[in-house]
Scaffold this motif. Structure first.
Motif, mmCIF file in Angstrom:
data_model
loop_
_atom_site.group_PDB
_atom_site.id
_atom_site.type_symbol
_atom_site.label_atom_id
_atom_site.label_comp_id
_atom_site.label_asym_id
_atom_site.label_seq_id
_atom_site.Cartn_x
_atom_site.Cartn_y
_atom_site.Cartn_z
ATOM 1 N N CYS A 1 0.795 -1.231 0.000
ATOM 2 C CA CYS A 1 0.000 0.000 0.000
ATOM 3 C C CYS A 1 0.830 1.286 0.000
ATOM 4 C CB CYS A 1 -0.953 0.014 1.202
ATOM 5 S SG CYS A 1 -0.170 -0.326 2.774
ATOM 6 N N THR A 2 2.115 1.223 0.283
ATOM 7 C CA THR A 2 2.875 2.464 0.375
ATOM 8 C C THR A 2 3.205 3.012 -1.011
ATOM 9 O OG1 THR A 2 5.000 1.303 0.484
ATOM 10 C CG2 THR A 2 3.880 1.729 2.565
ATOM 11 N N ARG A 3 3.431 4.297 -1.078
ATOM 12 C CA ARG A 3 3.915 4.952 -2.295
ATOM 13 C C ARG A 3 5.089 5.833 -1.896
ATOM 14 N NH1 ARG A 3 3.155 9.971 -5.096
ATOM 15 N NH2 ARG A 3 3.898 9.683 -7.225
ATOM 16 N N ILE A 4 6.284 5.351 -2.192
ATOM 17 C CA ILE A 4 7.492 6.015 -1.705
ATOM 18 C C ILE A 4 8.077 6.888 -2.806
ATOM 19 C CG2 ILE A 4 9.778 5.686 -0.718
ATOM 20 C CD1 ILE A 4 8.803 2.931 0.240
ATOM 21 N N VAL A 5 8.077 8.189 -2.553
ATOM 22 C CA VAL A 5 8.692 9.152 -3.461
ATOM 23 C C VAL A 5 9.596 10.064 -2.650
ATOM 24 C CG1 VAL A 5 6.762 9.089 -5.095
ATOM 25 C CG2 VAL A 5 6.765 10.763 -3.242
ATOM 26 N N GLY A 6 10.417 10.845 -3.356
ATOM 27 C CA GLY A 6 11.303 11.776 -2.683
ATOM 28 C C GLY A 6 10.563 12.971 -2.133
ATOM 29 N N ALA A 7 11.267 13.754 -1.330
ATOM 30 C CA ALA A 7 10.664 14.950 -0.747
ATOM 31 C C ALA A 7 10.214 15.934 -1.826
ATOM 32 C CB ALA A 7 11.670 15.624 0.194
ATOM 33 N N ASP A 8 10.836 15.851 -3.003
ATOM 34 C CA ASP A 8 10.468 16.722 -4.114
ATOM 35 C C ASP A 8 9.387 16.112 -5.002
ATOM 36 O OD1 ASP A 8 11.936 14.693 -5.213
ATOM 37 O OD2 ASP A 8 13.421 15.969 -6.205
ATOM 38 N N GLY A 9 8.865 14.936 -4.605
ATOM 39 C CA GLY A 9 7.785 14.303 -5.336
ATOM 40 C C GLY A 9 8.217 13.378 -6.452
ATOM 41 N N ARG A 10 9.513 13.259 -6.711
ATOM 42 C CA ARG A 10 9.977 12.399 -7.809
ATOM 43 C C ARG A 10 10.042 10.943 -7.362
ATOM 44 N NH1 ARG A 10 15.333 11.049 -7.160
ATOM 45 N NH2 ARG A 10 16.283 12.145 -5.407
ATOM 46 N N GLU A 11 9.968 10.038 -8.352
ATOM 47 C CA GLU A 11 10.103 8.618 -8.071
ATOM 48 C C GLU A 11 11.559 8.330 -7.694
ATOM 49 O OE1 GLU A 11 7.272 7.282 -8.115
ATOM 50 O OE2 GLU A 11 6.160 8.644 -9.403
ATOM 51 N N LEU A 12 11.763 7.657 -6.573
ATOM 52 C CA LEU A 12 13.121 7.373 -6.114
ATOM 53 C C LEU A 12 13.726 6.229 -6.916
ATOM 54 C CD1 LEU A 12 12.585 7.637 -2.255
ATOM 55 C CD2 LEU A 12 13.664 9.322 -3.753
ATOM 56 N N ASN A 13 15.017 6.374 -7.221
ATOM 57 C CA ASN A 13 15.743 5.371 -7.987
ATOM 58 C C ASN A 13 16.771 4.723 -7.062
ATOM 59 O OD1 ASN A 13 17.368 3.889 -9.708
ATOM 60 N ND2 ASN A 13 17.431 5.455 -11.309
ATOM 61 N N THR A 14 16.566 3.458 -6.729
ATOM 62 C CA THR A 14 17.412 2.795 -5.737
ATOM 63 C C THR A 14 18.811 2.467 -6.255
ATOM 64 O OG1 THR A 14 16.447 0.642 -6.302
ATOM 65 C CG2 THR A 14 15.457 1.860 -4.466
ATOM 66 N N LEU A 15 19.122 2.819 -7.500
ATOM 67 C CA LEU A 15 20.512 2.752 -7.944
ATOM 68 C C LEU A 15 21.366 3.791 -7.220
ATOM 69 C CD1 LEU A 15 20.222 2.334 -11.818
ATOM 70 C CD2 LEU A 15 20.859 0.592 -10.153
ATOM 71 N N TYR A 16 20.732 4.843 -6.733
ATOM 72 C CA TYR A 16 21.454 5.901 -6.036
ATOM 73 C C TYR A 16 21.383 5.651 -4.535
ATOM 74 C CZ TYR A 16 20.881 8.110 -10.584
ATOM 75 O OH TYR A 16 20.892 8.370 -11.926
ATOM 76 N N TYR A 17 22.529 5.674 -3.868
ATOM 77 C CA TYR A 17 22.540 5.292 -2.454
ATOM 78 C C TYR A 17 21.694 6.213 -1.596
ATOM 79 C CZ TYR A 17 26.308 8.808 -1.826
ATOM 80 O OH TYR A 17 27.044 9.962 -1.795
#
Length: 447
Positions: A258-274
């Motif tokens: 159920c979660t929707r995890i995005v960055g504080a700026d609203g962008r989709e997070l890319n787990t390639l970046y630490y």
């Protein structure tokens, strides 16, 4: 650091193997077991202490992609994917670790016990004679010209050099492809589908819950509307309204996607970046507590519920993918395209997790096929890929990444590796049509 140099004073070791598989998710497990069953010396490295990848570490919790989709709500589940996926399903079910098919919109899925998954995988690996190295990570490729000849591996014992005649990148993130500097890409011009933190809720009165909300794992509109209202009213922070709640093999438990995890700026997070990966874990746990509080306060049967566990990590839907000699296109999925060299089939919809509401585009009473070339890097030799890092367009991978299909990819690529080793040929020289015949003989039922 000594005199300005980075060192590792531990002694290095070397292993020689016919096949090296990097990653023990569904695809890596199937590839390693299949290749070993052909009489090859196979080494599997996995960063966790167990196999399962996103299904176990990411707690996705379901075996999706086995059954045909249909608008007929009265239709019984019709299985259309077999081969290694079917074998794994039968074996984990025999241990009591897999539930019966449950409704998932227009199709069905099956919920598994992650502990039993680990044990089932261990048994398959032992029986096949695979050399398994847990708690190990590939840190670089061994390469001669454009030919991959293995990988350098980090272990607690020290550096390990694994030499192999064929390497299989089942890392999920195309790690070996990127390390070798072979062509690859990330999502839709760098934009990926957001990760999610899946968790398990215990203390649930499952009968009351089912009586209130039905047997479909996708929650009904009344729940979606309640989430929207409570979120907009500021009582809870619930960024995703369309949610999936699954009953499991354990009494009184729900699996919660159920979660929707995005960055504080609203962008989709890319787990390639630490930094994104770290932010996703922390935000995921915060959202988990909010949804669990909402369920406890508002959903029938959840009044005494509590969080039992989350995934070891966030579930990752999409990162880096190999650029292959072929590419699965978005149109192939929705049109049910078949290929002469199709080595896996899928009935699963495009399930695009981006924005506030996931978009689902169904393929009804049909399957599409994935050609062999999607697993052969565009450039380079001695390397194949398997799993969600296949060569596929952004929306196509939103269908092609799921568990049953990853089992199918591993099954095919394990056989391809065996052909390459036995016949002394490059993986790209294998005719996918011949591989399809071998898979059919091994129970894949592609025809």
């Amino acid at each position: 650091m000594r005199n300005g140099s980075v060192i590792d004073a531990r002694s290095a070791s070397r292993l020689d193997s016919d096949v090296l598989v990097v990653g023990g998710g569904a695809a890596g497990l199937a590839a390693a077991v299949t290749a070993a069953r052909q009489g090859l010396d196979v080494t599997l490295i996995e960063r966790y202490g167990f196999c399962g990848g996103g299904a176990v570490a990411g707690h996705s919790g379901t075996v999706c992609g086995l059954y045909e989709a249909t608008d007929d709500r009265s239709a019984a589940p019709r299985q259309v994917v077999f081969g290694f996926a079917d074998e794994f399903v039968r074996r984990i079910a025999a241990r009591g670790g897999l539930g019966d098919p449950v409704r998932y919109g227009k199709t069905y899925t099956r919920v598994h016990d992650p502990l039993v998954w680990r044990e089932t995988a261990d048994d398959l690996l032992r029986e096949a004679g695979v050399r398994v190295i847990y708690h190990a990570v590939a840190t670089g490729v061994l390469i001669e010209g454009d030919r991959v000849e293995g990988a350098m591996v980090y272990t607690k014992q020290g550096p390990l050099e694994v030499r192999a005649r064929v390497a299989i990148d089942a890392s999920g993130d195309a790690d070996l492809v990127a390390m070798a500097d072979f062509p690859c890409f990330v999502g839709d011009n760098g934009r990926v589908q957001n990760p999610t933190m899946i968790f398990r809720l215990m203390g649930v009165d499952v009968e009351r819950f089912r009586a209130a909300y039905g047997m479909d794992t996708i929650m009904p509109p009344e729940v979606t509307d309640m989430i929207v209202a409570k979120n907009n009213g500021g009582e809870y922070r619930l960024p995703r309204a369309k949610i999936w709640l699954f009953t499991t093999t354990r009494p009184g438990e729900l699996l919660c996607n159920c979660t929707r995890i995005v960055g504080a700026d609203g962008r989709e997070l890319n787990t390639l970046y630490y930094r994104d990966f770290t932010d996703a874990e922390m935000e995921g746990r915060l959202q988990m507590r909010e949804y669990a509080r909402f369920f406890r306060d508002n959903l029938a049967g959840c009044e005494a519920s509590f969080v039992n566990d989350t995934g070891v990590q966030v579930g990752v839907r999409q990162t880096r993918q190999a650029a292959g000699v072929a590419r699965l296109m978005n149109g192939d999925v929705v049109a049910g395209t078949k290929f002469a060299d199709g080595i896996a089939r899928s009935p699963w919809p495009i399930e695009l997790h981006a924005g506030q509401k996931p978009r689902v585009e169904w393929l009804l009473q049909d399957v599409y096929e994935v050609p062999y070339g999607c697993f052969v890097p565009e450039r380079g030799d001695g390397l194949l890929v398997a799993g969600r890092c296949l060569s596929a367009e952004h929306e196509a991978v939103a269908s092609a990444r799921v568990t049953a299909q990853c089992f199918g990819y591993g099954h095919a690529i394990g056989h391809a590796a065996a052909i390459a080793v036995r016949e002394g040929i490059a993986p790209r020289a294998i005719d996918g049509r011949d591989l399809r015949q071998i898979l059919n003989a091994d129970g894949a039922a592609l025809d």
